[in-house]
Design a protein around this motif. Structure first.
Motif, PDB file in Angstrom:
ATOM      1  N   UNK A 270       0.962  -1.168   0.023  1.00  0.00           N
ATOM      2  CA  UNK A 270       0.024   0.085   0.131  1.00  0.00           C
ATOM      3  C   UNK A 270       0.978   1.099  -0.051  1.00  0.00           C
ATOM      4  N   UNK A 271       0.528   2.050  -0.956  1.00  0.00           N
ATOM      5  CA  UNK A 271       0.956   3.591  -0.697  1.00  0.00           C
ATOM      6  C   UNK A 271       0.458   4.519   0.244  1.00  0.00           C
ATOM      7  N   UNK A 272       0.971   4.613   1.176  1.00  0.00           N
ATOM      8  CA  UNK A 272       0.006   5.385   2.518  1.00  0.00           C
ATOM      9  C   UNK A 272       0.410   6.753   2.133  1.00  0.00           C
ATOM     10  N   UNK A 273       1.568   7.303   1.788  1.00  0.00           N
ATOM     11  CA  UNK A 273       1.796   8.753   1.143  1.00  0.00           C
ATOM     12  C   UNK A 273       2.718   8.607   0.140  1.00  0.00           C
ATOM     13  N   UNK A 274       2.361   9.403  -1.157  1.00  0.00           N
ATOM     14  CA  UNK A 274       3.435   9.194  -2.225  1.00  0.00           C
ATOM     15  C   UNK A 274       4.570  10.446  -1.997  1.00  0.00           C
ATOM     16  N   UNK A 275       5.385  10.316  -2.748  1.00  0.00           N
ATOM     17  CA  UNK A 275       6.617  11.528  -2.671  1.00  0.00           C
ATOM     18  C   UNK A 275       5.939  12.368  -3.695  1.00  0.00           C
ATOM     19  N   UNK A 276       6.362  13.597  -3.350  1.00  0.00           N
ATOM     20  CA  UNK A 276       6.018  15.028  -4.098  1.00  0.00           C
ATOM     21  C   UNK A 276       6.830  16.215  -3.784  1.00  0.00           C
ATOM     22  N   UNK A 277       6.690  17.428  -4.440  1.00  0.00           N
ATOM     23  CA  UNK A 277       7.447  18.445  -4.237  1.00  0.00           C
ATOM     24  C   UNK A 277       6.354  19.333  -3.579  1.00  0.00           C
ATOM     25  N   UNK A 278       6.581  19.845  -2.542  1.00  0.00           N
ATOM     26  CA  UNK A 278       5.574  20.799  -1.900  1.00  0.00           C
ATOM     27  C   UNK A 278       5.686  22.418  -2.444  1.00  0.00           C
ATOM     28  N   UNK A 279       4.810  23.166  -2.247  1.00  0.00           N
ATOM     29  CA  UNK A 279       4.639  24.427  -2.796  1.00  0.00           C
ATOM     30  C   UNK A 279       5.763  25.382  -2.259  1.00  0.00           C
ATOM     31  N   UNK A 280       6.318  24.820  -0.839  1.00  0.00           N
ATOM     32  CA  UNK A 280       7.414  25.755  -0.401  1.00  0.00           C
ATOM     33  C   UNK A 280       8.864  25.302  -1.067  1.00  0.00           C
ATOM     34  N   UNK A 281       8.545  24.246  -1.835  1.00  0.00           N
ATOM     35  CA  UNK A 281      10.081  23.886  -2.558  1.00  0.00           C
ATOM     36  C   UNK A 281      10.612  22.635  -1.829  1.00  0.00           C
ATOM     37  N   UNK A 282      10.138  22.375  -0.503  1.00  0.00           N
ATOM     38  CA  UNK A 282      10.670  21.192   0.001  1.00  0.00           C
ATOM     39  C   UNK A 282       9.894  19.989  -0.468  1.00  0.00           C
ATOM     40  N   UNK A 283      10.318  18.764   0.160  1.00  0.00           N
ATOM     41  CA  UNK A 283      10.171  17.622  -0.377  1.00  0.00           C
ATOM     42  C   UNK A 283       9.200  16.757   0.601  1.00  0.00           C
ATOM     43  N   UNK A 284       8.171  16.365   0.281  1.00  0.00           N
ATOM     44  CA  UNK A 284       7.178  15.360   1.191  1.00  0.00           C
ATOM     45  C   UNK A 284       7.323  14.032   0.704  1.00  0.00           C
ATOM     46  N   UNK A 285       7.850  13.100   1.741  1.00  0.00           N
ATOM     47  CA  UNK A 285       8.173  11.970   1.487  1.00  0.00           C
ATOM     48  C   UNK A 285       7.464  10.617   1.584  1.00  0.00           C
ATOM     49  N   UNK A 286       7.631   9.871   0.877  1.00  0.00           N
ATOM     50  CA  UNK A 286       6.761   8.502   0.567  1.00  0.00           C
ATOM     51  C   UNK A 286       6.960   7.616   1.761  1.00  0.00           C
ATOM     52  N   UNK A 287       5.539   7.178   2.285  1.00  0.00           N
ATOM     53  CA  UNK A 287       5.412   5.951   3.345  1.00  0.00           C
ATOM     54  C   UNK A 287       4.765   4.810   2.372  1.00  0.00           C
ATOM     55  N   UNK A 288       5.579   3.589   2.601  1.00  0.00           N
ATOM     56  CA  UNK A 288       4.902   2.485   1.881  1.00  0.00           C
ATOM     57  C   UNK A 288       4.620   1.403   3.141  1.00  0.00           C
ATOM     58  N   UNK A 289       3.737   0.436   2.965  1.00  0.00           N
ATOM     59  CA  UNK A 289       3.353  -0.684   3.749  1.00  0.00           C
ATOM     60  C   UNK A 289       3.476  -1.844   3.094  1.00  0.00           C
ATOM     61  N   UNK A 290       3.890  -2.866   3.518  1.00  0.00           N
ATOM     62  CA  UNK A 290       4.074  -4.244   2.822  1.00  0.00           C
ATOM     63  C   UNK A 290       3.297  -5.075   3.856  1.00  0.00           C
ATOM     64  N   UNK A 291       2.057  -5.791   3.365  1.00  0.00           N
ATOM     65  CA  UNK A 291       1.159  -6.672   4.072  1.00  0.00           C
ATOM     66  C   UNK A 291       1.228  -8.102   3.475  1.00  0.00           C
ATOM     67  N   UNK A 292       1.726  -8.863   4.533  1.00  0.00           N
ATOM     68  CA  UNK A 292       1.583 -10.343   4.156  1.00  0.00           C
ATOM     69  C   UNK A 292       1.024 -11.209   5.099  1.00  0.00           C
TER      70      UNK A 292
END
Length: 680
Positions: free
Chosen positions: A424-446
């Motif tokens: 599951x992609x809980x949070x994707x990565x992307x560039x924020x409007x202030x120029x900083x980075x928002x970092x991804x969060x991923x979960x592996x379920x088994x």
């Protein structure tokens, strides 16, 4: 000393009563943003000054950042009240998603913005990713039917909401399923003792019996090892029927999809879905599957003949009646026996070399070295005490600039949890409007087997392959670096999304990798060269029947999404399996109720698992086969496949990685040998 991540880990302390309030507030906030965008004077709609397209993308990103984790609880929480609240919240989210997608005023603002950008001469100043964002956002509107008259748009809105709720209910039934099937010790003859010891034992009619769940670690050993064909038949029919409650939901969902496709002007739902995939239309899917089935059928018939002879021999030895048929519940059992007898390979012996506590960290180590990253396990709140949480960094990072994101591993089965393996992609990565980075969060379920009284948690080799595969999706999400979340990581064409992970499955068949990640739970010795050779040889044993099984699933999926009316899907499920998979079904079972892909995002898309294997085989053979653990090759894969995510056409990423157009030679060579025709 650990470096503090620049982005805190999410908190997982939500209460059931919090979920609905948070979602309602989120929807209200997002609606107000869309209201403002819709109210813009059309001459002011553009990309740069008003940031119209960026504003819409940012709103979508902020919405998903809150909604996705809240929706995730329904798949993993041990608290039924929280799961129910999560499911109810997702109904609100999906309904709002339909409402949002049908806003004609927002769509008109998109069209005006594109027109203004092009007329002002600023189109050429945009980056390729910015242009793609505009294209996709406008395509969303046309594919939602916003060019239709109001009456038809209203119809679509109603149908989309109903379809969304049906799919959610189907999924909820999947997660909540907790049925049991009961067998005596005699009926379980042949099933390994360490598996049986994990079943719940009780007394019934003065006899000891075992209650078996339909979770993979419990039921699959019966398919593979139970000597009594009647036991296997009962287990299989119970397994196929465990979600009969989903049968009417699927029939209704398929009918609604046909109505939606018709309103939107598509001949079939498959044509609608595949329009934005690599294959482009439903006929392309049918042609691909027909061609593959034709190539596989002679191989499958030969496999069936071999296994049927093995069955006949065993039935004669055991004094069991033999009717000359090869049933679906015979397949896993005789496939396993054939491998044991021809290769002298014991699946349960191999399993002893793969303790979870060794395999998981070793697989993480392999990925870290190959892709130049570092995992650090951290303490913090998660949705369950068994879940592991990691911060992920560039391998040689010295400060917070090397932070990549967060990863969760939730590996063991429990009540109410998603019952297969997925990322599951809980949070994707992307560039924020202030120029900083928002970092991804991923979960592996088994759902790996838990420890038993006399053995630690062990993984079948199949489990190892699955783990490698799902971690491939994790790294696709972690190592993508797009400007907009819309294109992050696995947000690629659905018939390509599996290819990177499928390519990485090859590592599980490489001798030096197998040696590295195996360690017998008692002796601590790795797999011997002899065992490794046997295991590698087993990869393509009975490959015809194995792949025809996948073709069956894909053909059922495409047939129900290209037909013009409802039919008896239980009968279709059984008849297609018999004609394609070359196994008898016995009595018709409602197996379509267990086909989670068809309501979980792979509708008219299951073909993608086989279609993408063509790309996976080509990528591995061309770049990695010569040295699969070479970090320089890993960097090439990271830079050219993972990094761009969906920010460019998938074919462009493939050509960049391969240095040429992709082809099917490597895939066909794997299945049929070097003389195979490449006309797939």
């Amino acid at each position: 000393m650990s470096i503090k991540p620049p982005q805190p880990a999410p908190s997982w302390d939500h209460r059931p009563e919090d979920i609905g309030t948070l979602i309602k507030d989120l929807i209200a906030k997002d609606r107000s943003i869309e209201d403002k965008i819709a109210a813009l004077p059309r001459e002011d709609c553009n990309f740069e000054s008003v940031k119209y397209f960026v504003a819409l993308s940012e709103a979508e990103t902020n919405f998903d950042a809150i909604a996705e984790p809240l929706s995730f609880y329904q798949n993993v929480s041990a608290d039924k009240a929280l799961r129910d609240a999560s499911n109810e919240a997702e109904i609100l989210v999906r309904d709002y998603g339909v409402e949002s997608s049908m806003r004609i005023d927002v769509y008109q603002a998109k069209v005006a913005a594109e027109k203004n950008i092009k007329e002002s001469g600023k189109w050429e100043k945009l980056t390729a990713e910015e242009k793609l964002l505009i294209k996709k956002l406008i395509l969303d509107g046309t594919r939602s039917g916003l060019a239709l008259p109001e009456e038809k748009r209203n119809q679509l809105t109603t149908l989309q909401k109903e379809l969304s709720q049906l799919c959610l209910e189907f999924s909820k039934n999947f997660n909540e399923e907790d049925e049991r099937i009961t067998f005596t010790a005699r009926q379980l003859d042949g099933v390994p003792a360490d598996v049986v010891s994990g079943y719940t034992k009780r007394i019934e009619a003065l006899e000891e019996v075992y209650d078996v769940t339909y979770k993979t670690p419990d039921i699959f050993p019966i398919f593979k090892f139970a000597k009594n064909p009647e036991t296997r038949r009962q287990a299989f029919e119970g397994y196929e029927s465990r979600l009969e409650v989903n049968v009417p939901l699927l029939s209704k969902a398929l009918g609604i999809r046909r109505q939606i496709a018709s309103l939107l002007g598509y001949k079939t739902w498959a044509d609608y879905i595949t329009e934005v995939e690599m294959i482009r239309n439903g006929k392309g899917v049918t042609d691909f599957l027909d061609d593959l089935e034709e190539k596989l059928r002679p191989v499958g018939l030969k496999d069936r003949e071999t296994l049927l002879a093995l069955k006949k021999k065993e039935h004669e030895e055991l004094g069991l009646p033999f009717d000359g048929e090869f049933y679906i519940w015979d397949y896993r059992y005789y496939d396993r026996k054939f491998i044991e007898e021809t290769l002298d390979l014991d699946d349960m012996l191999v399993k002893e070399y793969f303790p979870v506590t060794v395999v998981v960290p070793t697989i993480l180590e392999i990925y870290q070295n190959l892709l130049g990253v570092r995992f650090e396990e951290i303490n913090g709140t998660t949705w369950h005490p068994e879940v592991q949480q990691f911060s992920v960094w560039e391998k040689d990072s010295k400060d917070e600039s090397g932070f990549i994101g967060y990863c969760y591993l939730d590996l063991y089965p429990r009540g109410g949890k998603y019952s297969h393996a997925a990322e599951w992609t809980l949070l994707p990565g992307y560039d924020r409007p202030d120029g900083k980075r928002s970092y991804p969060i991923s979960a592996m379920v088994a759902n790996l087997a838990k420890p038993t009284p006399d053995k630690p948690a062990l993984m079948r080799h199949d489990d190892v392959v699955t783990f490698f595969h799902e971690m491939g999706h994790v790294f696709h999400d972690l190592l993508s670096r797009t400007k907009f979340s819309r294109f992050h990581g696995t947000s690629v064409a659905r018939d390509f999304v599996e290819a990177p992970s499928q390519m990485l499955e090859n590592w599980c068949w490489e001798p030096k990798v197998l040696e590295k990640m195996s360690s017998h739970f008692k002796t601590k010795q790795p797999l011997s060269p002899e065992l490794i050779t046997k295991l590698v040889k087993s990869r393509y044993v009975n490959v015809g029947l194995s792949y025809l099984r996948q073709v069956f699933f894909a053909k059922f999926d495409i047939k129900v999404h290209t037909s013009s009316e409802n039919e008896d899907y239980t009968a279709l499920w059984s008849s297609l399996r018999e004609s394609i998979s070359l196994v008898k079904s016995g009595k018709p079972t409602p197996g379509q109720g267990t086909f989670g892909h068809i309501t979980g995002g792979y509708d008219a898309g299951y073909y993608g698992y086989t279609y993408s294997l063509v790309f996976a085989a080509d990528m591995y053979a061309t770049v990695f086969k010569a040295d699969p653990l070479d970090p320089s090759r890993g960097k090439r894969y990271r830079d050219k496949i993972l990094f761009p995510g969906g920010s460019r056409e998938e074919l462009e990423s493939l050509k960049d990685f391969l240095g040429r157009e992709p082809n099917s030679k490597a895939f066909l060579n794997e299945l049929f040998g070097s003389g195979a025709s490449a006309n797939l």
